[in-house]
Design a protein around this motif. Structure first.
Motif, PDB file in Angstrom:
ATOM      1  N   TYR A 116      34.586  27.765 -32.973  1.00 41.63           N
ATOM      2  CA  TYR A 116      33.737  27.932 -33.748  1.00 41.63           C
ATOM      3  C   TYR A 116      32.942  29.532 -33.558  1.00 41.63           C
ATOM      4  N   GLU A 117      32.968  30.045 -32.466  1.00 43.66           N
ATOM      5  CA  GLU A 117      32.735  31.413 -32.006  1.00 43.66           C
ATOM      6  C   GLU A 117      33.608  32.145 -32.783  1.00 43.66           C
ATOM      7  N   ILE A 156      27.539  31.797 -27.241  1.00 44.80           N
ATOM      8  CA  ILE A 156      28.184  32.598 -27.999  1.00 44.80           C
ATOM      9  C   ILE A 156      27.445  34.163 -27.834  1.00 44.80           C
ATOM     10  N   GLY A 157      26.103  34.069 -27.867  1.00 43.69           N
ATOM     11  CA  GLY A 157      25.485  35.340 -27.667  1.00 43.69           C
ATOM     12  C   GLY A 157      25.753  36.070 -26.013  1.00 43.69           C
ATOM     13  N   PHE A 158      25.478  35.243 -25.333  1.00 43.94           N
ATOM     14  CA  PHE A 158      25.893  35.987 -23.766  1.00 43.94           C
ATOM     15  C   PHE A 158      27.397  36.326 -23.559  1.00 43.94           C
ATOM     16  N   ARG A 159      28.079  35.601 -24.430  1.00 43.09           N
ATOM     17  CA  ARG A 159      29.447  36.041 -24.180  1.00 43.09           C
ATOM     18  C   ARG A 159      29.871  37.198 -25.132  1.00 43.09           C
ATOM     19  N   ASN A 160      29.197  37.514 -26.208  1.00 43.42           N
ATOM     20  CA  ASN A 160      29.337  38.590 -27.190  1.00 43.42           C
ATOM     21  C   ASN A 160      28.147  39.470 -27.468  1.00 43.42           C
ATOM     22  N   PHE A 164      26.146  40.111 -31.154  1.00 42.70           N
ATOM     23  CA  PHE A 164      24.891  39.719 -31.288  1.00 42.70           C
ATOM     24  C   PHE A 164      23.862  40.167 -30.395  1.00 42.70           C
ATOM     25  N   GLY A 165      22.778  40.896 -30.838  1.00 39.79           N
ATOM     26  CA  GLY A 165      21.877  41.462 -29.850  1.00 39.79           C
ATOM     27  C   GLY A 165      20.566  40.752 -29.915  1.00 39.79           C
ATOM     28  N   LYS A 166      20.415  39.833 -30.763  1.00 35.17           N
ATOM     29  CA  LYS A 166      19.175  38.883 -30.732  1.00 35.17           C
ATOM     30  C   LYS A 166      19.300  37.523 -30.836  1.00 35.17           C
ATOM     31  N   PRO A 195      25.617  29.379 -16.572  1.00 34.80           N
ATOM     32  CA  PRO A 195      24.391  30.421 -16.185  1.00 34.80           C
ATOM     33  C   PRO A 195      25.007  31.942 -16.346  1.00 34.80           C
ATOM     34  N   TYR A 196      24.353  32.724 -17.065  1.00 36.97           N
ATOM     35  CA  TYR A 196      24.392  34.221 -17.218  1.00 36.97           C
ATOM     36  C   TYR A 196      23.390  34.660 -16.455  1.00 36.97           C
ATOM     37  N   THR A 197      23.685  35.609 -15.434  1.00 38.66           N
ATOM     38  CA  THR A 197      22.409  36.371 -14.728  1.00 38.66           C
ATOM     39  C   THR A 197      22.633  37.829 -14.852  1.00 38.66           C
ATOM     40  N   ASP A 198      23.560  38.395 -15.524  1.00 42.86           N
ATOM     41  CA  ASP A 198      23.559  39.747 -15.688  1.00 42.86           C
ATOM     42  C   ASP A 198      22.533  40.293 -16.723  1.00 42.86           C
TER      43      ASP A 198
END
Length: 464
Positions: A116-117, A156-160, A164-166, A195-198
């Motif tokens: 889907y991404e 999707i956002g944290f991977r890309n 996507f900036g918002k 979890p995404y911590t960066d």
């Protein structure tokens, strides 16, 4: 004067890896046709079949176009394009699950979130950028979703972040929680997100209602706190709102969607106009913990929960309040607490008692119309499974977290809700578990609709 907004329909848009088709609905802001040299930010939206109008009569819609129209007309936000992506029902696979499905679904629901991404980034976005006058960079490209769509937005956002900036996540389905049907155990929980911590170049919005049953505010607040600790600046890079009395449904998301639109696309910063101290006004020396939900309301319509507040306590021998709103009781009694945000104050009296249990008992029973083949179970409230106990009666007893709120209609299958006696839609039933409760209800009629077999249902089928 600019013309009116418009919605363009694109039927049967093909997703290569998913090998399916869906409808795409595109909101074009007022003035789009007249200002032929202007380019616009784009917000991509999951579950787009309910973005602008109900999917069918009697169901709910976000009406996000009406929110955008109003905010643009009042000069609060910049003009934006909204691309609403219709969802393919999760019968054998769920496009919103990237890596893991809840254990109860995993045997019959595949995770197709990565495909889907790919569809959004490789198939849909290039088409939208070619056909419409967009600002294609990440700073002007957003993604919005609720519930499992919020989970998808997160992954999707944290991977890309280069696309996507918002990211706007309303009531994200980060954790599956469930109750013991016998009312003996406490709460079961299963984490569904990575979890995404960066610290990434992202602007983030999270919110949750306090009447969403087992979609618990702490599941979302915990993610927000970790991201703030990772370097996201609260109020600038990241915003969060715990919305009082909001339920887990389209009407409630639509009612507050203007708030993240202001946060993401607002033309000018607002000023704090009012502060309110919400939630429980008592704390206990033993048992449950109390955390104040302090909300700052701005003159442009923005609302933010206060995560790092300047609290003053009139009698510090009774209690103290940490900057995150956590109340630390010291002895029984009461005292006034004052919070100041940008020069605006709010005061409330808080009482300390000896003990408050973390969980309370909810006993629920419901009478239903006679049926030739009655279901063995129905659902009432978020995750409350009621078993048939003979005749036309269903019942259940549950231990639920104190103060959780529930707004719901009884259901006996995929969106097969109870209705009024004449078949019209019913308003939600509602209760808040502030103490032990014994609840009795009566269902007048069920929606007439075929129901999938139990092994093909997803989480959304059973509760939404």
């Amino acid at each position: 004067m600019p013309g009116q907004s418009a919605i363009v329909t694109i039927d049967s848009f093909y997703a290569r890896r998913l090998n399916n088709e869906r409808r795409i609905l595109v909101y074009l802001p007022p003035g789009y046709e007249e200002r032929t040299s202007k380019r616009y930010p784009v917000l991509y939206m999951h579950a787009g079949q309910r973005a602008f109008e109900p999917a069918k009569p009697g169901t709910e819609s976000w009406n996000i176009h009406k929110a955008a129209d109003r905010l643009i007309e009042e000069g609060i936000i910049e003009e934006i394009i909204i691309v609403a992506i219709a969802h393919v029902r999760p019968v054998t696979s769920n496009e919103y699950y990237h890596f893991v499905a809840p254990a109860a679904e995993a045997k019959h629901i595949a995770c197709t979130g990565l495909d889907y991404e790919h569809f959004i980034i490789r198939d849909l976005k290039p088409y939208i950028d070619r056909r419409f006058r967009t600002l294609p960079g990440p700073a002007n490209t957003g993604l919005i979703g609720s519930s499992a769509g919020g989970l998808s937005t997160y992954h999707i956002g944290f991977r890309n972040p280069d696309v996507f900036g918002k990211l706007i996540m309303l009531s994200p389905y980060f954790v599956k929680a469930w109750l013991d049907e016998n009312g003996e155990a406490k709460l079961g929980e299963e984490t569904l997100y990575r979890p995404y911590t960066d610290k990434l170049p992202l602007k983030l919005w999270f919110d949750i209602g306090d009447a969403e049953g087992l979609f618990l505010p702490r599941h979302v607040r915990g993610v927000v706190d970790r991201l703030v600790a990772a370097g996201y600046r609260y109020g600038e890079d990241i915003g969060y709102l715990l919305k009082p009395d909001a339920a887990h449904q389209e009407a409630d998301w639509g009612e507050r969607v203007h708030i993240p639109l202001i946060f993401m696309f607002g033309k000018t910063p607002g000023r704090v106009a009012a502060v309110e101290l919400l939630g429980r006004d008592s704390a206990a020396l033993k048992g449950m913990k109390t955390q104040i939900n302090a909300v700052a309301r701005y003159d442009n319509g923005l609302e933010l929960s206060v995560l790092n507040g300047d609290y003053r306590v009139q009698d510090p021998e009774v209690l103290e309040v940490l900057p995150d709103g956590t109340v630390k009781p010291k002895r029984e009694g009461e005292t006034a607490v004052t919070l100041t945000v940008d020069g605006v104050e709010a005061t409330r009296t808080y009482r300390v008692v000896n003990e408050l249990s973390e969980f309370v008992n909810v006993a629920m029973s419901v009478e239903v119309p006679p049926e030739s083949a009655p279901a063995e179970s129905i659902y009432g409230g978020m995750g409350m499974k009621l078993m048939r106990d003979g005749g036309g009666r269903y019942a259940g007893r549950f231990l639920v977290p104190r103060d959780t709120g529930y707004r719901f209609r009884f259901t006996r299958g995929f969106r097969r809700f109870e209705t009024a006696a004449d078949g019209s839609a019913l308003p939600n039933r509602a209760f808040r578990a502030a103490e032990d409760l014994v609840l009795h209800y009566k269902v007048e009629r069920w929606e007439e609709k075929a129901v999938d077999s139990p092994e093909r249902r997803s989480h959304a089928d059973q509760t939404f």
